[in-house]
Design a protein around this motif. Structure first.
Motif, mmCIF file in Angstrom:
data_model
loop_
_atom_site.group_PDB
_atom_site.id
_atom_site.type_symbol
_atom_site.label_atom_id
_atom_site.label_comp_id
_atom_site.label_asym_id
_atom_site.label_seq_id
_atom_site.Cartn_x
_atom_site.Cartn_y
_atom_site.Cartn_z
ATOM 1 N N SER A 154 0.831 -1.205 0.000
ATOM 2 C CA SER A 154 0.000 0.000 0.000
ATOM 3 C C SER A 154 0.862 1.248 0.000
ATOM 4 C CB SER A 154 -0.965 -0.001 1.185
ATOM 5 O OG SER A 154 -0.261 0.107 2.399
ATOM 6 N N LEU A 155 2.032 1.206 0.638
ATOM 7 C CA LEU A 155 2.944 2.347 0.587
ATOM 8 C C LEU A 155 3.508 2.527 -0.812
ATOM 9 C CD1 LEU A 155 4.940 2.042 3.924
ATOM 10 C CD2 LEU A 155 3.306 3.814 3.293
ATOM 11 N N ALA A 156 3.798 1.430 -1.486
ATOM 12 C CA ALA A 156 4.360 1.507 -2.835
ATOM 13 C C ALA A 156 3.367 2.100 -3.821
ATOM 14 C CB ALA A 156 4.790 0.114 -3.293
ATOM 15 N N PHE A 157 2.069 1.865 -3.608
ATOM 16 C CA PHE A 157 1.062 2.359 -4.540
ATOM 17 C C PHE A 157 0.335 3.612 -4.043
ATOM 18 C CE2 PHE A 157 1.428 -2.172 -5.674
ATOM 19 C CZ PHE A 157 1.835 -2.000 -6.986
ATOM 20 N N ALA A 158 0.743 4.145 -2.891
ATOM 21 C CA ALA A 158 0.104 5.356 -2.376
ATOM 22 C C ALA A 158 0.450 6.532 -3.284
ATOM 23 C CB ALA A 158 0.592 5.640 -0.953
ATOM 24 N N PRO A 159 -0.511 7.430 -3.509
ATOM 25 C CA PRO A 159 -0.202 8.582 -4.348
ATOM 26 C C PRO A 159 0.844 9.452 -3.679
ATOM 27 C CG PRO A 159 -2.350 8.843 -3.303
ATOM 28 C CD PRO A 159 -1.855 7.467 -2.978
ATOM 29 N N SER A 160 1.725 10.009 -4.494
ATOM 30 C CA SER A 160 2.765 10.855 -3.924
ATOM 31 C C SER A 160 2.148 12.177 -3.476
ATOM 32 C CB SER A 160 3.866 11.098 -4.952
ATOM 33 O OG SER A 160 3.324 11.758 -6.082
ATOM 34 N N ALA A 161 2.732 12.766 -2.464
ATOM 35 C CA ALA A 161 2.235 14.041 -1.950
ATOM 36 C C ALA A 161 2.504 15.132 -2.982
ATOM 37 C CB ALA A 161 2.935 14.364 -0.640
ATOM 38 N N LEU A 162 1.555 16.014 -3.113
ATOM 39 C CA LEU A 162 1.733 17.135 -4.023
ATOM 40 C C LEU A 162 2.646 18.146 -3.368
ATOM 41 C CD1 LEU A 162 -1.934 17.545 -5.247
ATOM 42 C CD2 LEU A 162 -0.059 16.375 -6.369
ATOM 43 N N ALA A 163 3.413 18.821 -4.196
ATOM 44 C CA ALA A 163 4.363 19.774 -3.648
ATOM 45 C C ALA A 163 4.446 21.012 -4.523
ATOM 46 C CB ALA A 163 5.734 19.127 -3.532
ATOM 47 N N VAL A 164 4.692 22.110 -3.891
ATOM 48 C CA VAL A 164 4.917 23.367 -4.579
ATOM 49 C C VAL A 164 6.424 23.623 -4.585
ATOM 50 C CG1 VAL A 164 4.521 24.646 -2.436
ATOM 51 C CG2 VAL A 164 4.371 25.822 -4.604
ATOM 52 N N THR A 165 6.913 24.152 -5.693
ATOM 53 C CA THR A 165 8.329 24.511 -5.766
ATOM 54 C C THR A 165 8.454 25.911 -6.332
ATOM 55 O OG1 THR A 165 8.517 23.443 -7.918
ATOM 56 C CG2 THR A 165 9.241 22.174 -6.027
ATOM 57 N N PRO A 166 9.314 26.729 -5.817
ATOM 58 C CA PRO A 166 10.035 26.539 -4.558
ATOM 59 C C PRO A 166 9.070 26.643 -3.382
ATOM 60 C CG PRO A 166 10.300 28.794 -5.309
ATOM 61 C CD PRO A 166 9.527 28.077 -6.378
ATOM 62 N N GLN A 167 9.521 26.253 -2.217
ATOM 63 C CA GLN A 167 8.660 26.364 -1.039
ATOM 64 C C GLN A 167 8.712 27.762 -0.440
ATOM 65 O OE1 GLN A 167 9.913 23.050 1.378
ATOM 66 N NE2 GLN A 167 8.317 21.765 0.502
ATOM 67 N N SER B 89 12.238 35.897 -6.161
ATOM 68 C CA SER B 89 13.443 35.077 -6.337
ATOM 69 C C SER B 89 13.331 33.868 -5.422
ATOM 70 C CB SER B 89 14.667 35.910 -5.966
ATOM 71 O OG SER B 89 15.827 35.140 -6.072
ATOM 72 N N PRO B 90 13.559 32.644 -5.852
ATOM 73 C CA PRO B 90 14.213 32.285 -7.099
ATOM 74 C C PRO B 90 13.295 32.193 -8.317
ATOM 75 C CG PRO B 90 13.861 30.295 -5.824
ATOM 76 C CD PRO B 90 13.352 31.464 -4.992
ATOM 77 N N GLY B 91 12.025 32.368 -8.171
ATOM 78 C CA GLY B 91 11.107 32.291 -9.301
ATOM 79 C C GLY B 91 9.695 32.074 -8.810
ATOM 80 N N PRO B 92 8.745 31.941 -9.739
ATOM 81 C CA PRO B 92 7.350 31.776 -9.344
ATOM 82 C C PRO B 92 7.116 30.442 -8.623
ATOM 83 C CG PRO B 92 7.592 31.495 -11.712
ATOM 84 C CD PRO B 92 8.920 31.936 -11.190
ATOM 85 N N PHE B 93 6.021 30.408 -7.856
ATOM 86 C CA PHE B 93 5.587 29.162 -7.217
ATOM 87 C C PHE B 93 4.891 28.322 -8.270
ATOM 88 C CE2 PHE B 93 5.419 32.113 -3.520
ATOM 89 C CZ PHE B 93 6.373 31.496 -2.744
ATOM 90 N N VAL B 94 5.328 27.080 -8.445
ATOM 91 C CA VAL B 94 4.705 26.159 -9.385
ATOM 92 C C VAL B 94 4.089 25.028 -8.576
ATOM 93 C CG1 VAL B 94 5.032 24.626 -11.365
ATOM 94 C CG2 VAL B 94 6.360 26.759 -11.189
ATOM 95 N N PHE B 95 2.780 24.840 -8.769
ATOM 96 C CA PHE B 95 2.023 23.862 -8.000
ATOM 97 C C PHE B 95 1.822 22.591 -8.805
ATOM 98 C CE2 PHE B 95 1.208 27.981 -6.225
ATOM 99 C CZ PHE B 95 1.181 27.748 -4.865
ATOM 100 N N ASP B 96 1.977 21.427 -8.129
ATOM 101 C CA ASP B 96 1.769 20.115 -8.773
ATOM 102 C C ASP B 96 0.305 19.816 -8.905
ATOM 103 O OD1 ASP B 96 4.448 19.578 -9.134
ATOM 104 O OD2 ASP B 96 4.631 18.429 -7.290
#
Length: 158
Positions: A21-34, A151-158
């Motif tokens: 179940s851990l292997a198939f769990a959806p990955s957490a969404l992340a914003v970059t940069p934080q 800086s360093p740039g815009p926030f990009v959301f997954d």
């Protein structure tokens, strides 16, 4: 002996299911940069460097602004500043983050507002430059704008 084998077998099966179940769990969404830095101009209320910190949980996101260059003009109680941070979306339009979250601040303390709540879509690219921060304190609205790109740039959301 048979009971011990059943117990061991059951424990191994539970462990295997948990690992699968851990292997198939959806990955957490992340914003970059934080976090990103801007230089803000708040008119007669001051200005200077400020840090924006972003988090994302699905389509919900938060932004917090902190600045030691922008200070509280008077003592403020917790959650007494009504704030709206509007960012420009590279995909078109703007996205607003709003709320009344802030720590208690003495006169002259660095300003912190947030986390401010907003809604994002996957692929949103949000930039403070061209947007604004409006803070309303005791009926007085203070508007801050970024004087250049973050800086360093815009926030990009997954």
């Amino acid at each position: 002996m048979r009971a011990k084998r059943l117990t061991t077998g059951a424990a191994m099966a539970v462990g295997a299911l948990a690992a699968a179940s851990l292997a198939f769990a959806p990955s957490a969404l992340a914003v970059t940069p934080q976090s990103a830095t801007i230089t803000a101009d708040c008119g007669s209320f001051g200005g200077g460097d400020a840090t924006l910190t972003a988090t994302q949980d699905g389509t919900s996101a938060t932004l917090t602004l902190t600045s030691s260059a922008i200070t509280a003009p008077i003592a403020l109680s917790a959650d007494s500043i009504s704030s709206t941070l509007t960012l420009v979306n590279a995909n078109g339009g703007t996205t607003a983050f709003s709320g009344t979250k802030n720590p208690a601040m003495a006169a002259g303390d660095p300003v912190t507002v947030g986390p401010l709540n907003g809604t994002v879509a996957s692929g949103d690219s949000l930039e403070a430059y061209g947007g604004s921060l409006q803070m309303t304190v005791f009926g007085i609205t203070i508007t801050c704008t970024a004087t250049g790109p973050q800086s360093p740039g815009p926030f990009v959301f997954d």
